[in-house]
Design a protein around this motif. Structure first.
Motif, PDB file in Angstrom:
ATOM      1  N   PHE A 213      33.979  40.227  49.645  1.00  0.00           N
ATOM      2  CA  PHE A 213      35.134  39.685  48.935  1.00  0.00           C
ATOM      3  C   PHE A 213      35.759  40.841  48.163  1.00  0.00           C
ATOM      4  O   PHE A 213      35.125  41.431  47.293  1.00  0.00           O
ATOM      5  CB  PHE A 213      34.701  38.561  47.992  1.00  0.00           C
ATOM      6  CG  PHE A 213      34.003  37.435  48.705  1.00  0.00           C
ATOM      7  CD1 PHE A 213      34.725  36.434  49.324  1.00  0.00           C
ATOM      8  CD2 PHE A 213      32.615  37.406  48.788  1.00  0.00           C
ATOM      9  CE1 PHE A 213      34.089  35.408  49.991  1.00  0.00           C
ATOM     10  CE2 PHE A 213      31.971  36.378  49.467  1.00  0.00           C
ATOM     11  CZ  PHE A 213      32.709  35.375  50.065  1.00  0.00           C
ATOM     12  N   THR A 214      37.002  41.172  48.493  1.00  0.00           N
ATOM     13  CA  THR A 214      37.677  42.325  47.909  1.00  0.00           C
ATOM     14  C   THR A 214      38.797  41.858  47.001  1.00  0.00           C
ATOM     15  O   THR A 214      39.640  41.042  47.395  1.00  0.00           O
ATOM     16  CB  THR A 214      38.245  43.236  49.012  1.00  0.00           C
ATOM     17  OG1 THR A 214      37.172  43.599  49.893  1.00  0.00           O
ATOM     18  CG2 THR A 214      38.870  44.490  48.430  1.00  0.00           C
ATOM     19  N   SER A 215      38.813  42.377  45.772  1.00  0.00           N
ATOM     20  CA  SER A 215      39.868  42.039  44.816  1.00  0.00           C
ATOM     21  C   SER A 215      41.193  42.627  45.281  1.00  0.00           C
ATOM     22  O   SER A 215      41.264  43.816  45.600  1.00  0.00           O
ATOM     23  CB  SER A 215      39.522  42.593  43.434  1.00  0.00           C
ATOM     24  OG  SER A 215      40.660  42.537  42.594  1.00  0.00           O
ATOM     25  N   PRO A 216      42.244  41.826  45.315  1.00  0.00           N
ATOM     26  CA  PRO A 216      43.550  42.376  45.709  1.00  0.00           C
ATOM     27  C   PRO A 216      44.152  43.266  44.617  1.00  0.00           C
ATOM     28  O   PRO A 216      45.087  44.006  44.869  1.00  0.00           O
ATOM     29  CB  PRO A 216      44.411  41.132  45.934  1.00  0.00           C
ATOM     30  CG  PRO A 216      43.765  40.064  45.114  1.00  0.00           C
ATOM     31  CD  PRO A 216      42.310  40.391  45.072  1.00  0.00           C
ATOM     32  N   PHE A 217      43.601  43.225  43.400  1.00  0.00           N
ATOM     33  CA  PHE A 217      44.146  44.006  42.289  1.00  0.00           C
ATOM     34  C   PHE A 217      43.458  45.359  42.127  1.00  0.00           C
ATOM     35  O   PHE A 217      44.118  46.373  41.933  1.00  0.00           O
ATOM     36  CB  PHE A 217      44.030  43.201  40.987  1.00  0.00           C
ATOM     37  CG  PHE A 217      44.693  41.855  41.088  1.00  0.00           C
ATOM     38  CD1 PHE A 217      46.082  41.742  41.157  1.00  0.00           C
ATOM     39  CD2 PHE A 217      43.928  40.704  41.160  1.00  0.00           C
ATOM     40  CE1 PHE A 217      46.685  40.500  41.279  1.00  0.00           C
ATOM     41  CE2 PHE A 217      44.524  39.466  41.277  1.00  0.00           C
ATOM     42  CZ  PHE A 217      45.911  39.357  41.342  1.00  0.00           C
TER      43      PHE A 217
END
Length: 193
Positions: free
Chosen positions: A24-28
């Motif tokens: 799960f990769t943070s878009p920020f």
């Protein structure tokens, strides 16, 4: 389940695990969190070349017995076979489905397994990830990868002298290259469960 044809060895085997992780990769910030799930499995590619007619016949009849992906077979990791005995090892306790296997029945107070050894429990091939030394009572805790998929029963046999994976063909389509005197081909497989 079909036994692998004795004496038929590929000239090359590509072998490894497929883990069941999700990222799960943070878009920020692009920071990642990884979540791991049970269900890792072994996969391999067996390559054959320069098979004379007798070995070609053994291989193609073995493939025929499998009926494509429907059949399963025992595949032995040839390079990591074990010569010496270290007791009659069994699972010690029940209800464990993780990366730790409590065991009993080992030769007391010696190293019974080395990191990189394979063992089979309940038809699941596992790799030992740390050296294992038995206690004076013949007990030992084994760290394995991948994790056990289902909890073995108390007293389940730990096969360490001739470990195997239960595999199936990855595809129903199988083709052999046939020349004048020799034949060859590739079998792609994955663990069956």
């Amino acid at each position: 389940m079909i036994e692998w044809p004795q004496g038929l060895t590929p000239y090359r085997m590509d072998w490894g695990r497929v883990y069941n992780n999700r990222a799960f990769t943070s878009p920020f910030s692009n920071a990642q969190q990884i979540r791991t799930y049970p269900g890792a499995y072994w996969q391999c590619s067996l390559q054959f070349r320069n098979l004379f007619e007798s070995d070609e016949r053994r291989l193609t009849s073995f493939i025929g017995r499998l009926q494509g992906m429907a059949g399963t077979f025992k595949l032995y990791p040839w390079r990591r076979s074990r010569a010496g005995a270290a007791g009659t090892a069994r699972v010690n306790g029940s209800g464990n489905a993780s990366g730790t296997v409590p065991s009993r029945g080992w030769t007391p107070s010696v190293q019974v397994l080395a990191a990189g050894d394979y063992i089979t429990i309940n038809d699941q091939l596992l790799e030992v990830v740390e050296d294992v030394i038995s206690t004076s009572q013949g007990n030992a805790t084994i760290q394995v990868s991948p994790w056990l998929r289902s909890p073995p029963a108390d007293g389940a046999l730990i096969e360490y002298r001739n470990p195997y994976a239960v595999m199936r063909l990855a595809s129903d389509e199988q083709v052999m290259s046939v020349e004048t005197l020799v034949a060859g081909g590739t079998l792609d497989c994955r663990e069956a469960f």
